[in-house]
Design an enzyme around this catalytic site. Sequence first.
Site, PDB file in Angstrom:
ATOM      1  N   GLU A 198       0.864  -1.188   0.000  1.00 24.72           N
ATOM      2  CA  GLU A 198       0.000   0.000   0.000  1.00 24.72           C
ATOM      3  C   GLU A 198       0.902   1.241   0.000  1.00 24.72           C
ATOM      4  OE1 GLU A 198      -2.371   0.502   3.579  1.00 24.72           O
ATOM      5  OE2 GLU A 198      -3.868   1.666   2.480  1.00 24.72           O
ATOM      6  N   CYS A 235      -5.569  -3.175   2.458  1.00 26.50           N
ATOM      7  CA  CYS A 235      -5.343  -3.046   3.895  1.00 26.50           C
ATOM      8  C   CYS A 235      -6.610  -3.182   4.743  1.00 26.50           C
ATOM      9  CB  CYS A 235      -4.601  -1.750   4.179  1.00 26.50           C
ATOM     10  SG  CYS A 235      -3.707  -1.877   5.760  1.00 26.50           S
ATOM     11  N   LYS A 277      -9.693   1.619  -2.686  1.00 27.09           N
ATOM     12  CA  LYS A 277      -9.957   1.125  -1.325  1.00 27.09           C
ATOM     13  C   LYS A 277     -11.403   1.437  -0.947  1.00 27.09           C
ATOM     14  CE  LYS A 277      -7.584   1.261   3.170  1.00 27.09           C
ATOM     15  NZ  LYS A 277      -6.368   1.818   3.809  1.00 27.09           N
TER      16      LYS A 277
HETATM   17  N1  LIG Z   1      -3.662   1.331   5.953  1.00 26.97           N
HETATM   18  C1  LIG Z   1      -4.620   0.739   6.610  1.00 26.97           C
HETATM   19  O1  LIG Z   1      -5.725   0.568   6.131  1.00 26.97           O
HETATM   20  C2  LIG Z   1      -4.265   0.288   7.988  1.00 26.97           C
HETATM   21  C3  LIG Z   1      -5.254  -0.691   8.566  1.00 26.97           C
HETATM   22  C4  LIG Z   1      -4.903  -1.072   9.948  1.00 26.97           C
HETATM   23  O2  LIG Z   1      -3.837  -0.795  10.463  1.00 26.97           O
HETATM   24  C5  LIG Z   1      -5.903  -1.820  10.699  1.00 26.97           C
HETATM   25  O3  LIG Z   1      -5.674  -2.055  11.883  1.00 26.97           O
HETATM   26  O4  LIG Z   1      -6.930  -2.191  10.136  1.00 26.97           O
END
Ligand SMILES: NC(=O)CCC(=O)C(=O)O
Length: 286
Positions: free
Chosen positions: A43, A159, A118
Site C-alpha cells: 500500500e 489493507c 480502497k
Molecule cells: N492502511 C490501513 O488501512 C491500515 C489498517 C490497519 O492498520 C488496521 O488495523 O486495520
Amino acid sequence: MSKPKLALVQLAVGAKKAVNLANARSKVLEASKAGANMVVLPECFNSPYGTQYFAQYAEEVDSKRPSESLKALSAMAQESKVYLVGGSIPELEPDTGNLFNTCTVWGPDGLLLAKHRKVHLFDIDFPGKIVFKESEVLKPGNALTEFATPWGKFGLGICYDMRFPEMAMVAARRGCVGMIYPGAFNTTTGPLHWELLLRARAMDNQIFTAACSPARDLNATYQAWGHSTIVDPYARVLATTNEAENIVYSDLDMDLVDEVRRSVPINTQRRFDLYPDVAATGHTDE
Ligand SMILES: NC(=O)CCC(=O)C(=O)O
C-alpha cells in the site's frame, strides 16, 4: 503450471517518489529473476503513508494517459514478465478533485488488468495508541475488484478492506482462489490482528490470502507493521517476515483449494434457509 510463485515485495518507502519507483523496479526484477510469476507491492508504495501526503503524491489513474507511477508499473510488469499487483498510490480524479487510495494490476504484457479503489477507509481511534482518519482526505471506492490469471481469479482489497469478511466471501463465491491485500498495518493493530485476519479470511473461504506491507521506517510518522505474509487455503502461514525490507516468496499449490474444499465441504453445507439475508451469490449449491 499449477504452482505459481508469489512474491511480496516489502519495500522500504521514503519521501522521494522517483527513488521509490526505482527501488520498486529493482525489487520486482529481483523477484522475477528468483522465479516469481506474480509480484505484489505494498500500500502507498510511491509515497509515505499518511493523510498529509496523499494530495502531494497523488496521480491520475488512467491507462490511456499514464502518469509517472503508472508508466513505471506497466514497464516493470513488462520487463519482468510477471503479473504485478502494483500496491497502491494516492489517486487524483481530475474532474472532481477527489482523492482515492488505488491499486492497479498489470499483466506481463504491461497492460492494465484491474483497478481497485480502497472501499473501506481506515478510520480508527485507539485511545492512547493511534488515531487515523483516511476519510478526512480520501473518498472510498464503490466497487469490488477481481482479476484473472492463468492460475485462477484473485480478489483485491487494500489493507483495512481485509477486516471486512464480506468482501473476501463474495470474491470466493464468485470463484476467486485468493485475495491479495497491499496493506500497511501499524505497530498497535499489526501484532493484534494482521496474521489473524489473513488466516481467518483464508480459513472461512478456503482460499489463499496474501498481504504486502511497506518496510518499517523508524523516522516516518506512521510505523508500518511489516510482516508481509502468505497464507494457504488451510489457513497455514506459508511465508512471512519481520519489519525490514525483504521479499517474501511462496509457491502456491493451486490444487489445495479443491483439496481442502473436498476435505471440509462447508461450501456445500451452508444453510441459507437459516440466514436468508446472506447472499448465496455464486455458491456452489445454487
Ligand atoms: N492502511 C490501513 O488501512 C491500515 C489498517 C490497519 O492498520 C488496521 O488495523 O486495520
